[in-house]
Design a protein around this motif. Structure first.
Motif: not given
Length: 176
Positions: A96-99, A149, A153, A156
């Protein structure tokens, strides 16, 4: 009755805050969870210690570490639950992270781990309460907008636990 719930809620919030602080200490010192727990709960380790009567002791530090209004059982559960299954929580969070998880702010990474633990293991606490508690911690201890953020997260992550999915679906059906 409402007063007892309010007091219990405050004690649980305090436990989450203290667990975050303890995990932060673990992250930066590499000490064992048991050693850190003893530092946060010195009265348990030092019962009857004659130095406790020392007039030169650091009362400011003692006040900052005061655990009297803290749900101690929850503090211990959070501290050890995160430490004992760190990889599990990272695996739940990572999709669920963008990094990469390692590139997250260290405090926000700990907040996400605590949130993942509680969403999984503390099914008695509504998922919205769990998310809100960790959003509030992110506001206090995280980066300027890190709480946004954390909110996204953890929402999700909650949907990835079957019992939470049922709770979320039931809540959606009852919404006006």
């Amino acid at each position: 009755m409402a007063r007892n719930r309010q007091t219990l809620g405050k004690a649980r919030s305090r436990a989450r805050e203290r667990a975050l602080q303890a995990l932060y200490q673990w992250q930066h010192t590499g000490q064992s969870g048991a050693d850190i727990e003893r530092q946060f709960l010195p009265e348990a380790a030092d019962a009857g210690d004659s130095e406790a009567l020392d007039p030169d002791r650091d009362t400011e530090l003692e006040d900052a570490l005061d655990m009297s209004d803290t749900d101690i059982a929850l503090f211990r559960e959070l501290l050890h639950g995160v430490l004992d299954r760190m990889e599990d929580w990272d695996e739940r969070i990572a999709p669920h992270l963008d990094r990469a998880i390692r590139s997250l702010d260290p405090t926000e990474r700990l907040i996400l781990r605590l949130g993942a633990f509680e969403l999984s293991e503390r099914i008695d606490v509504p998922y919205r309460v769990v998310i809100n508690e960790y959003v509030e911690l992110a506001k206090r201890f995280g980066g300027q907008d890190g709480y946004k953020y954390i909110n996204g997260v953890l929402d999700k992550v909650a949907r990835g636990f079957p019992l939470r999915e049922a709770e979320i679906a039931a809540r959606g059906r009852s919404a006006p």
